[in-house]
Enzyme design. Structure first.
Site, PDB file in Angstrom:
ATOM      1  N   ARG A 238      18.578 -13.453 -31.228  1.00 51.42           N
ATOM      2  CA  ARG A 238      18.371 -13.002 -29.850  1.00 51.42           C
ATOM      3  C   ARG A 238      17.161 -13.703 -29.250  1.00 51.42           C
ATOM      4  NH1 ARG A 238      22.628 -11.313 -29.294  1.00 51.42           N
ATOM      5  NH2 ARG A 238      23.388  -9.287 -28.613  1.00 51.42           N
ATOM      6  N   GLU A 267      17.564 -15.711 -20.912  1.00 51.56           N
ATOM      7  CA  GLU A 267      18.786 -16.500 -20.719  1.00 51.56           C
ATOM      8  C   GLU A 267      19.680 -15.834 -19.669  1.00 51.56           C
ATOM      9  OE1 GLU A 267      20.069 -16.202 -24.940  1.00 51.56           O
ATOM     10  OE2 GLU A 267      21.804 -15.075 -24.172  1.00 51.56           O
ATOM     11  N   HIS A 285      24.368 -19.666 -26.164  1.00 49.81           N
ATOM     12  CA  HIS A 285      24.722 -18.378 -26.782  1.00 49.81           C
ATOM     13  C   HIS A 285      26.217 -18.348 -27.162  1.00 49.81           C
ATOM     14  CE1 HIS A 285      23.296 -13.943 -27.036  1.00 49.81           C
ATOM     15  NE2 HIS A 285      24.246 -14.172 -27.935  1.00 49.81           N
TER      16      HIS A 285
HETATM   17  C1  DGY Z   1      26.377 -10.436 -30.470  1.00 53.14           C
HETATM   18  O1  DGY Z   1      27.462 -10.007 -30.866  1.00 53.14           O
HETATM   19  O2  DGY Z   1      25.360  -9.757 -30.466  1.00 53.14           O
HETATM   20  C2  DGY Z   1      26.371 -11.826 -29.961  1.00 53.14           C
HETATM   21  O3  DGY Z   1      25.107 -12.262 -29.653  1.00 53.14           O
HETATM   22  C3  DGY Z   1      27.296 -11.934 -28.763  1.00 53.14           C
HETATM   23  O4  DGY Z   1      27.590 -13.257 -28.598  1.00 53.14           O
END
Ligand code: DGY
Length: 321
Positions: A238, A267, A285
């Site tokens: 993240r 982002e 992402h």
């Molecule tokens: C998640 O599932 O947390 C991913 O980052 C989504 O792409």
């Protein structure tokens, strides 16, 4: 009368068909994220929502949605949902664990290999017509085989990444707030070390922790300075876990050799400093974005919503109350 639900972003047609068997569905197939005001107004008469990480669920929104009983994230990460606020409002919150581990682990390796071997930098050079001859010292990279892989967070995705390291005959070390069981350590051939040891020993540091106040800027200036100047940093977890401004400075000054990033602070409006750097591989992402996996994520979120509103027992409930 069927319960009313909102699907806040574009999903696959068969997922919408499945939901339509149970609910009166309103869906945002235009895929432009709702701002918080629009989301609150669209949700005000709904009992359930299928949401994504671009939708913030907090007290302010919940007070405007008196009928809401469940919010089902199409993601394993759920830092977009205030779980305590949901609990207080008797709103069930769910995520999609498990179905994306392998795909996200695979993509982590895409970033590791591309960053270590400077692939995007080399491709940009070739595409720009600058390749005039073979050179012995051209785009010298970092060897992955027999290198030391340092993993922050040996959860499901961290374990996938660790297991894939066996083929490269790597040493695997990890750090986590909770030490893994001996069985997991053995399956991953991973040795538990302190945060400081991990940073100073690893040739590749890869991050697989959820975002929370505790992990905010887990990697900042101080941590980057503890890494080897030849090491690379990989983040497919993240944005916010890494201090992006500090990372840009470290990449600029040679504190570390490179970075491979799938996630960013703020982002999609990430720090433009990254674009000026050659020693960083950037992705929007997409770590979980294989066709099969994104479909499984959407279907699992839909199954959670159906279970939440029909039985009150969704399989991936995050906030039991
Ligand atoms: C998640 O599932 O947390 C991913 O980052 C989504 O792409």
């Amino acid at each position: 009368m069927k319960p009313k639900i909102l699907v806040t972003r574009e999903v696959f047609d068969d997922v919408l068909e499945y939901l339509s068997q149970y609910f009166e569905v309103t869906s945002n197939q235009s895929d432009i994220p709702f701002d918080s005001e629009t989301l609150a107004s669209k949700l005000s008469d709904k009992q359930g929502a299928m949401i994504t990480l671009t939708d913030r669920i907090d007290t302010l929104l919940l007070t405007r949605c008196p009928n809401l009983k469940a919010v089902c994230n199409i993601a394993v990460g759920y830092n977009n949902i205030d779980l305590e606020a949901c609990r207080k409002a008797n709103v069930m919150a769910t995520n999609t664990p498990g179905v994306l581990d392998d795909t996200t682990g695979d993509f982590t390796w895409t970033l590791i290999l591309a960053t270590a071997r400077r692939l995007t930098e080399a491709e940009a050079y070739l595409r720009a017509g600058q390749w005039d001859r073979w050179k012995l010292k051209q785009f010298l990279g970092l060897d992955i085989h027999h290198a030391t892989l340092g993993i922050f967070g040996l959860g499901r995705i961290g374990q996938v990444v660790a297991r894939r390291a066996t083929g490269f005959e790597m040493k695997v070390i990890y750090h986590d707030v909770h030490r893994a069981t001996p069985e997991i350590e053995q399956a991953c051939r991973a040795r538990f070390v302190s945060k400081e040891e991990l940073l100073s020993l690893a040739d590749i540091v890869t991050i697989h922790v959820p975002y929370s106040p505790e992990t905010h800027h887990l990697i900042g200036k101080r941590e980057l300075e503890q890494m080897k100047p030849t090491a690379i940093l990989i983040n497919a977890s993240r944005g916010g876990v890494v201090d992006d401004a500090a990372l840009i400075e470290a990449l600029r000054s040679g504190t570390i050799a490179g970075a491979g990033l799938d996630v960013f602070e703020n982002e999609p409006k990430f720090n433009p400093g990254f674009l000026e750097l050659k020693n960083v591989v950037l992705a929007p992402h997409i770590a979980s974005s294989s066709k099969a996996t994104r479909h499984k994520m959407a279907m699992l979120a839909a199954e959670n919503l159906v279970a939440a509103l029909t039985t009150g027992k969704p399989p991936n409930l995050l906030n039991p109350f």
